[in-house]
Design a protein around this motif. Sequence first.
Motif, PDB file in Angstrom:
ATOM      1  N   HIS A 122      49.540  42.375  41.228  1.00 25.99           N
ATOM      2  CA  HIS A 122      48.772  41.115  41.223  1.00 25.99           C
ATOM      3  C   HIS A 122      48.545  40.602  42.650  1.00 25.99           C
ATOM      4  N   GLU A 123      49.517  40.832  43.524  1.00 24.45           N
ATOM      5  CA  GLU A 123      49.335  40.422  44.932  1.00 24.45           C
ATOM      6  C   GLU A 123      48.184  41.215  45.566  1.00 24.45           C
ATOM      7  N   ALA A 124      48.131  42.505  45.242  1.00 27.42           N
ATOM      8  CA  ALA A 124      47.066  43.354  45.814  1.00 27.42           C
ATOM      9  C   ALA A 124      45.697  42.939  45.279  1.00 27.42           C
ATOM     10  N   VAL A 125      45.645  42.607  44.004  1.00 26.41           N
ATOM     11  CA  VAL A 125      44.376  42.188  43.372  1.00 26.41           C
ATOM     12  C   VAL A 125      43.859  40.898  44.020  1.00 26.41           C
ATOM     13  N   VAL A 126      44.763  39.939  44.230  1.00 26.58           N
ATOM     14  CA  VAL A 126      44.368  38.658  44.847  1.00 26.58           C
ATOM     15  C   VAL A 126      43.984  38.889  46.307  1.00 26.58           C
ATOM     16  N   ALA A 127      44.781  39.692  47.000  1.00 23.61           N
ATOM     17  CA  ALA A 127      44.510  39.947  48.440  1.00 23.61           C
ATOM     18  C   ALA A 127      43.145  40.608  48.625  1.00 23.61           C
ATOM     19  N   ALA A 128      42.748  41.413  47.634  1.00 24.21           N
ATOM     20  CA  ALA A 128      41.462  42.131  47.749  1.00 24.21           C
ATOM     21  C   ALA A 128      40.292  41.246  47.337  1.00 24.21           C
ATOM     22  N   GLY A 129      40.611  40.049  46.812  1.00 25.63           N
ATOM     23  CA  GLY A 129      39.525  39.141  46.400  1.00 25.63           C
ATOM     24  C   GLY A 129      38.805  39.614  45.152  1.00 25.63           C
ATOM     25  N   GLU A 130      39.534  40.349  44.296  1.00 23.05           N
ATOM     26  CA  GLU A 130      38.906  40.843  43.059  1.00 23.05           C
ATOM     27  C   GLU A 130      38.453  39.676  42.189  1.00 23.05           C
ATOM     28  N   LYS A 131      37.349  39.897  41.443  1.00 23.89           N
ATOM     29  CA  LYS A 131      36.838  38.852  40.559  1.00 23.89           C
ATOM     30  C   LYS A 131      37.399  38.978  39.139  1.00 23.89           C
ATOM     31  N   GLU A 132      38.082  40.129  38.901  1.00 25.97           N
ATOM     32  CA  GLU A 132      38.672  40.337  37.570  1.00 25.97           C
ATOM     33  C   GLU A 132      39.888  41.247  37.691  1.00 25.97           C
TER      34      GLU A 132
END
Length: 189
Positions: A122-132
């Motif tokens: 989840h940290e990687a997803v947020v750090a990457a600015g994912e929209k989903e």
Amino acid sequence: MKKNLAIFASGSGSNAENIITYFSGNKNVNFPFILCNKEDAYVKVRAERLGIPFRYFTKEEWKDGTVMGWLREANIDYIILAGFLLKVPNEMIEAYPNKIVNIHPALLPKYGGKGMYGMHVHEAVVAAGEKESGITIHYVNENLDAGQIIFQAKVKVTPTDTPDDVAHNVHALEYEYFPQVIAQVIGEK
Ligand code: GRF
């Protein structure tokens, strides 16, 4: 026709508990034990509360075929990995072709593989600015998080979502879908 399912967990075990509860009214589905590689994982508390035998195993027992022996003795038909962090030995994969199901808290093939578990995902997803983000339920093969995908569900990630927000939203998908997908895989739906 009765099906024996072995659940493997390494941590909290909320998915394990959710799955067992989902099938509690189904006399065709049996959970002989919950298997865990951590002696004091919280899943042990959940197993005791559910009245399901908890079996801890060491890394050696995982690798030397001891755990495989337990699966055979219990006539296990399917293996469910619910927050389980060890790589499955090839011998087990060969013994249970398309019978080992794992859940990953992201939309594979992105955010999978070594080190991608729990909050790291989840940290990687947020750090990457994912929209989903979302969940992936897949068969286990010899490559980490790379087996045939069975099911995916998505959730939006807003710019203000923290990794904890994403984890919470992804867990909600896990609890909603993992038991249903297992029921389809084992022919109970
Ligand atoms: C879940 O997020 C699952 O997707 C991942 O590990 C976590 C396990 O949580 N494989 P729990 O132990 O079921 O509470």
